[in-house]
Write an enzyme that holds these catalytic residues in place. Structure first.
Site, PDB file in Angstrom:
ATOM      1  CB  CYS A 225      22.534  33.996  63.702  1.00 20.79           C
ATOM      2  SG  CYS A 225      22.957  35.346  64.819  1.00 20.79           S
TER       3      CYS A 225
ATOM      4  CG  HIS B 205      32.837  45.721  61.946  1.00 21.83           C
ATOM      5  ND1 HIS B 205      31.938  45.809  60.904  1.00 21.83           N
ATOM      6  CD2 HIS B 205      32.891  44.414  62.293  1.00 21.83           C
ATOM      7  CE1 HIS B 205      31.481  44.600  60.630  1.00 21.83           C
ATOM      8  NE2 HIS B 205      32.050  43.735  61.465  1.00 21.83           N
TER       9      HIS B 205
ATOM     10  CG  HIS C  49      27.054  42.671  58.659  1.00 26.99           C
ATOM     11  ND1 HIS C  49      28.169  42.004  59.165  1.00 26.99           N
ATOM     12  CD2 HIS C  49      27.490  43.373  57.592  1.00 26.99           C
ATOM     13  CE1 HIS C  49      29.223  42.310  58.417  1.00 26.99           C
ATOM     14  NE2 HIS C  49      28.833  43.131  57.457  1.00 26.99           N
TER      15      HIS C  49
ATOM     16  CG  ASP D  93      17.111  37.316  59.235  1.00 28.27           C
ATOM     17  OD1 ASP D  93      17.490  38.200  60.044  1.00 28.27           O
ATOM     18  OD2 ASP D  93      17.847  36.385  58.866  1.00 28.27           O
TER      19      ASP D  93
ATOM     20  NE  ARG E 119      19.431  37.382  61.855  1.00 33.39           N
ATOM     21  CZ  ARG E 119      20.565  37.098  61.206  1.00 33.39           C
ATOM     22  NH1 ARG E 119      21.718  36.976  61.851  1.00 33.39           N
ATOM     23  NH2 ARG E 119      20.554  36.903  59.886  1.00 33.39           N
TER      24      ARG E 119
ATOM     25  CB  CYS F 292      23.895  39.577  63.194  1.00 30.08           C
ATOM     26  SG  CYS F 292      24.886  38.110  63.348  1.00 30.08           S
TER      27      CYS F 292
END
Length: 149
Positions: free
Chosen positions: A66, A103, A106, A110, A119, A121
């Site tokens: 990704c 932060h 996310h 998947d 996942r 990410c």
């Protein structure tokens, strides 16, 4: 912003850098395939760049393709908080560090099915990597056992 808050903000930016500051404090996202941990697979612990709180291990990292580091789970259930993110005309689940509220990125449904299907990410800029051989020296000795499971 008060002078005291501005000083604290300026100090944090100086300590972690502009990109890490924008990602962790303003929910920015680093460009895909540019983060130092995207294709990095050494053995160790990933901690919040702001607070040093443990977040993920290399044992749960995988190459999702990704463009950002991907993990199947956090180091423990209390490591991260999840929050609905409605920005950019999407519905996503944001991931923040529990203690500092940084932060991180996310989480998506998947991921590898055989490892829980998630996942995480995560922006490289939100992380600091502690090599396995330095865990004790850096004060993270209590996490060594995770690499033997």
């Amino acid at each position: 912003m008060s002078e005291k808050k501005q000083k604290k903000s300026d100090d944090l930016r100086a300590r972690i850098g502009d990109l890490a500051y924008e990602v962790t404090q303003n929910s920015a996202t680093e460009r895909a395939y540019t983060g130092k941990y995207d294709r990095f697979f050494e053995k160790g612990l990933y901690v919040d760049v702001v607070s040093g709180e443990p977040l993920f291990t290399s044992m749960d990292k995988y190459d999702s393709g990704c463009g950002w580091p991907a993990f199947t789970k956090p180091v423990n259930t209390d490591a991260v908080r999840e929050k609905t993110d409605l920005s950019h005309f999407m519905i996503r689940t944001e991931v923040r560090s529990s203690q500092a509220g940084s932060h991180l990125g996310h989480v998506f449904p998947d991921g590898p099915k055989d490892r829980g299907g998630l996942r995480y990410c995560i922006n490289s800029a939100a992380l600091r990597f502690i090599p396995f051989e330095d865990l004790e020296k850096e004060g993270y000795g209590e996490f060594i056992h995770l690499f033997n499971e």
